[in-house]
Design an enzyme around this catalytic site. Structure first.
Site, short mmCIF file in Angstrom:
data_model
loop_
_atom_site.label_atom_id
_atom_site.label_comp_id
_atom_site.label_asym_id
_atom_site.label_seq_id
_atom_site.Cartn_x
_atom_site.Cartn_y
_atom_site.Cartn_z
N ASP A 90 0.82 -1.21 0.00
CA ASP A 90 0.00 0.00 0.00
C ASP A 90 0.85 1.26 0.00
OD1 ASP A 90 -1.93 -1.90 0.23
OD2 ASP A 90 -2.88 -1.08 2.03
N ARG A 144 -0.25 3.65 16.96
CA ARG A 144 -0.60 4.79 16.10
C ARG A 144 -0.31 6.16 16.70
NH1 ARG A 144 0.45 1.09 12.96
NH2 ARG A 144 -1.15 0.26 11.58
N ASP A 177 -7.53 2.90 11.49
CA ASP A 177 -6.25 3.59 11.55
C ASP A 177 -6.32 5.01 11.01
OD1 ASP A 177 -4.78 1.71 12.87
OD2 ASP A 177 -3.91 0.81 11.08
N SER A 213 -3.07 -8.40 4.59
CA SER A 213 -2.69 -7.10 5.13
C SER A 213 -2.16 -7.34 6.53
CB SER A 213 -3.91 -6.17 5.16
OG SER A 213 -3.57 -4.95 5.80
#
Length: 405
Positions: free
Chosen positions: A16, A96, A125, A180
């Protein structure tokens, strides 16, 4: 012409973000600065540098944040015994806020006009990155390609990568599309491909950090964890930093089949999602921390912590690490840990974390003289229980008489 001249991209080197790098250059005509946080993903870090260099990136930030991540994010979270929806140990969520902080700091440092991330418009996210960024830099500009482009499937992404000569992991493995995945010191997660069917069993060769419980050793591994103020500071008598603690527990627990989880969770954006997770260290840390707290925490403090934990977990899961309410809760949680000192002994055996002992020379609230079933030499007067029971039964007796009268 776009007013975006330079963008800081959270870059993993995976499918990605490699495509996003090229897409930003072509769509915005801008320079891209890549930022890769080394928070324990190991071999993924240097390939990210090589890929960014191969794609012509001039400013590449790869930073070793493992100790900061463990010390300032993971350990504070585990002081609260945090778990989301009864199962998820928040391995993606807790990484994050640190990445968002560094994105903003690097944007300031390089004079960038915006930051960018690879989170999809369906996931959590995007919320976590952007809430964190806005909390730290209210006027920050965010580019979220998944909310702009039409590359809305893994197959389209693979085709775009082939068109622009972008290298793709697992391209030669024969899989039609890779999972993923996200890895850091706390966990590795897997989504997509066959996991999109909640009934489909994960393939055994998907798992990377742990053996299956069936294949785990027939003899248990035994560890003694030393706690100071709610944090593990030593294992089997050897002093360790937070990141060293997690590396050690990941290795030993993973080798004993511990830490696998397969769950369907409720995303903040509203949908249900199926994911698989490996969290060997976190699984041990949660069990052991509750064990030392059982010995050292006052009953009402422990119960209040348990009541607050689901709210605290939701704040982290939903991206509110930098919110005032999370910081307020953290202050309360940290204050509760002053006397959480001592040792916990655990056995790790075929997927199980078994607590076999806990002790605290300085802060134990366990009084054997009172708790014993043997003669207590007057330490506890059992007759006192009669009045205690009658007082607590008073309202029940009054209500029962009213109903029967």
């Amino acid at each position: 012409m776009s007013d975006i001249k330079k963008v800081v991209l959270a870059y993993s080197g995976g499918l990605d973000t490699s495509i996003i790098l090229k897409w930003l250059e072509l769509t915005y005509g801008c320079e891209v600065v890549t930022f890769t946080a080394d928070i324990g993903q190991g071999e993924e870090v240097e390939p990210a540098r090589a890929k960014a260099e191969a794609m012509g990136v001039k400013e590449i930030y790869i930073e070793d944040l493992r100790e900061e991540y463990a010390r300032d994010y993971v350990f504070p979270m585990f002081r609260a015994n945090t778990i989301y929806e009864g199962e998820y140990l928040l391995g993606t969520s807790i990484a994050r806020p640190l990445i968002a902080k560094r994105l903003v700091e690097i944007a300031r440092q390089t004079g960038a006009d915006a930051i960018s991330h690879g989170a999809t418009g369906k996931g959590n996210d995007q919320v976590r990155f952007e809430l964190g960024a806005y909390a730290l830099k209210p006027d920050v500009k965010v580019i979220a390609p998944w909310r702009e482009w039409d590359l809305n499937s893994r197959e389209k992404l693979m085709a775009y990568a082939e068109q622009h000569d972008i290298p793709v992991d697992f391209k030669k493995s024969g899989k039609k599309s890779p999972y993923s995945m996200d890895a850091n010191l706390l966990h590795i997660s897997y989504e997509g491909d066959i996991l999109e069917d909640p009934w489909a069993e994960p393939e055994e060769d998907m798992w990377r950090w742990s053996v299956s419980p069936e294949a785990a050793p027939d003899r248990p591994a035994e560890l003694t964890l030393r706690y100071e103020r709610g944090d593990i500071v030593a294992i089997n008598g050897e002093a360790m930093t937070p990141a060293q603690v997690m590396n050690t527990l990941n290795e030993v627990a993973g080798a004993n089949g511990i830490g696998r989880d397969d769950l369907v969770e409720n995303r903040y954006v509203g949908m249900k999602s199926r994911g698989c997770y490996e969290t060997p260290a976190g699984t041990v840390m949660l069990k052991a921390h509750r064990a030392i707290e059982s010995l050292t925490l006052d009953r009402e403090v422990a119960h209040l912590k348990d009541e607050l934990m689901p709210k605290y977990a939701s704040l982290i899961y939903n991206g509110y690490w930098w919110s005032p309410e999370r910081e307020m809760l953290q202050s309360m949680i940290d204050a509760s840990q002053e006397h959480v000192n001592g040792e916990v002994r655990v056995k790790l055996y075929k997927g199980n974390v078994i607590v076999t002992g806990r002790q605290s020379d300085s802060d134990s609230l366990f009084d054997e003289k009172i708790a014993t079933f043997e003669e207590d030499a007057g330490a506890y007067d059992q007759k006192d229980a009669e009045g205690f029971i009658k007082l607590n039964a008073l309202r029940l007796r009054i209500a029962a008489k009213r109903r029967s009268g």
